[in-house]
Scaffold this motif. Structure first.
Motif, PDB file in Angstrom:
ATOM      1  N   ALA A  15       3.559  25.662  -7.939  1.00 60.15           N
ATOM      2  CA  ALA A  15       4.160  24.481  -8.354  1.00 60.15           C
ATOM      3  C   ALA A  15       4.629  24.805  -9.849  1.00 60.15           C
ATOM      4  N   SER A  16       5.406  24.025 -10.464  1.00 63.29           N
ATOM      5  CA  SER A  16       5.933  24.258 -11.718  1.00 63.29           C
ATOM      6  C   SER A  16       5.008  23.693 -12.872  1.00 63.29           C
ATOM      7  N   SER A  17       3.778  23.161 -12.310  1.00 67.75           N
ATOM      8  CA  SER A  17       2.777  22.338 -13.158  1.00 67.75           C
ATOM      9  C   SER A  17       1.536  23.304 -13.108  1.00 67.75           C
ATOM     10  N   ASP A  18       1.198  23.824 -14.204  1.00 71.93           N
ATOM     11  CA  ASP A  18      -0.218  24.402 -14.246  1.00 71.93           C
ATOM     12  C   ASP A  18      -1.322  23.410 -13.680  1.00 71.93           C
ATOM     13  N   GLN A  19      -1.148  22.226 -13.931  1.00 71.93           N
ATOM     14  CA  GLN A  19      -2.158  20.999 -13.775  1.00 71.93           C
ATOM     15  C   GLN A  19      -2.323  20.968 -12.404  1.00 71.93           C
ATOM     16  N   ALA A  20      -1.249  20.916 -11.497  1.00 72.02           N
ATOM     17  CA  ALA A  20      -0.826  20.899 -10.058  1.00 72.02           C
ATOM     18  C   ALA A  20      -1.423  21.970  -9.547  1.00 72.02           C
ATOM     19  N   ASN A  21      -1.202  23.199 -10.069  1.00 71.31           N
ATOM     20  CA  ASN A  21      -1.902  24.645  -9.399  1.00 71.31           C
ATOM     21  C   ASN A  21      -3.228  24.496  -9.617  1.00 71.31           C
ATOM     22  N   ASN A  22      -3.887  24.351 -10.572  1.00 66.55           N
ATOM     23  CA  ASN A  22      -5.284  24.324 -10.954  1.00 66.55           C
ATOM     24  C   ASN A  22      -5.772  23.361  -9.904  1.00 66.55           C
ATOM     25  N   PHE A  23      -5.526  21.975  -9.804  1.00 70.58           N
ATOM     26  CA  PHE A  23      -5.986  21.191  -8.813  1.00 70.58           C
ATOM     27  C   PHE A  23      -6.043  21.799  -7.308  1.00 70.58           C
ATOM     28  N   VAL A  24      -4.840  22.515  -6.772  1.00 75.66           N
ATOM     29  CA  VAL A  24      -4.962  23.006  -5.698  1.00 75.66           C
ATOM     30  C   VAL A  24      -6.248  24.078  -5.458  1.00 75.66           C
ATOM     31  N   VAL A  25      -6.346  25.056  -6.464  1.00 71.47           N
ATOM     32  CA  VAL A  25      -7.423  25.984  -6.424  1.00 71.47           C
ATOM     33  C   VAL A  25      -8.690  25.230  -6.401  1.00 71.47           C
ATOM     34  N   LYS A  26      -9.052  24.124  -7.203  1.00 78.61           N
ATOM     35  CA  LYS A  26     -10.223  23.531  -7.030  1.00 78.61           C
ATOM     36  C   LYS A  26     -10.605  22.890  -5.698  1.00 78.61           C
ATOM     37  N   LEU A  27      -9.216  22.041  -5.223  1.00 76.59           N
ATOM     38  CA  LEU A  27      -9.408  21.536  -4.382  1.00 76.59           C
ATOM     39  C   LEU A  27      -9.694  22.620  -2.840  1.00 76.59           C
ATOM     40  N   ASN A  28      -9.202  23.789  -2.934  1.00 74.67           N
ATOM     41  CA  ASN A  28      -9.436  24.615  -1.936  1.00 74.67           C
ATOM     42  C   ASN A  28     -10.810  25.274  -2.046  1.00 74.67           C
ATOM     43  N   ASN A  29     -11.293  25.194  -3.439  1.00 73.16           N
ATOM     44  CA  ASN A  29     -12.845  25.863  -3.532  1.00 73.16           C
ATOM     45  C   ASN A  29     -13.650  24.896  -2.997  1.00 73.16           C
ATOM     46  N   ILE A  30     -13.496  23.656  -3.103  1.00 75.94           N
ATOM     47  CA  ILE A  30     -14.329  22.513  -2.288  1.00 75.94           C
ATOM     48  C   ILE A  30     -14.307  22.404  -0.813  1.00 75.94           C
ATOM     49  N   THR A  31     -12.987  22.708  -0.400  1.00 74.19           N
ATOM     50  CA  THR A  31     -12.774  22.345   1.029  1.00 74.19           C
ATOM     51  C   THR A  31     -13.183  23.873   1.778  1.00 74.19           C
ATOM     52  N   HIS A  32     -13.064  24.848   1.205  1.00 72.88           N
ATOM     53  CA  HIS A  32     -13.322  25.990   1.648  1.00 72.88           C
ATOM     54  C   HIS A  32     -15.167  26.139   1.939  1.00 72.88           C
TER      55      HIS A  32
END
Length: 110
Positions: A15-32
């Motif tokens: 994504a063009s937004s660091d905020q969105a990218n960081n959200f995806v990584v955090k979400l993936n950490n939890i769901t993983h």
């Protein structure tokens, strides 16, 4: 004859937004951790190269890069898939067929 094959798993962080990218990584950490999946890109790793499929306006959607180095995503892990019984030439033939058949414009995200 055979050689190792792996599945390279990446967080989808293009994504063009660091905020969105960081959200995806955090979400993936939890769901993983919960064993629920997440927003990931997968690539097949063979002898130091990764083969992926993705969208493009024209031509093949099959592309490769060095293992664990896809610049569009954040590398997470490699899952060992064992060894293939195929020869190197058979694998090359399969990849050439996929390049012809898997057009980038046919890619659908979900």
């Amino acid at each position: 004859m055979g050689f190792k094959v792996g599945l390279s798993v990446y967080d989808v962080t293009n994504a063009s937004s660091d905020q969105a990218n960081n959200f995806v990584v955090k979400l993936n950490n939890i769901t993983h951790q919960l064993g629920m999946g997440g927003v990931f890109h997968g690539a097949i790793a063979i002898e130091g190269l990764e083969w992926s499929f993705g969208y493009c306006d024209s031509g093949t959607g099959v592309y490769c890069c060095e293992e664990k180095q896809n610049p569009m995503y954040y590398f997470r892990e490699t899952v060992d898939l064992g060894e293939t019984p195929k020869t190197k030439q058979q694998v090359k033939d399969i990849l050439q067929r996929l390049k012809r058949e898997w057009l980038g414009a046919s890619y659908e995200l979900l």
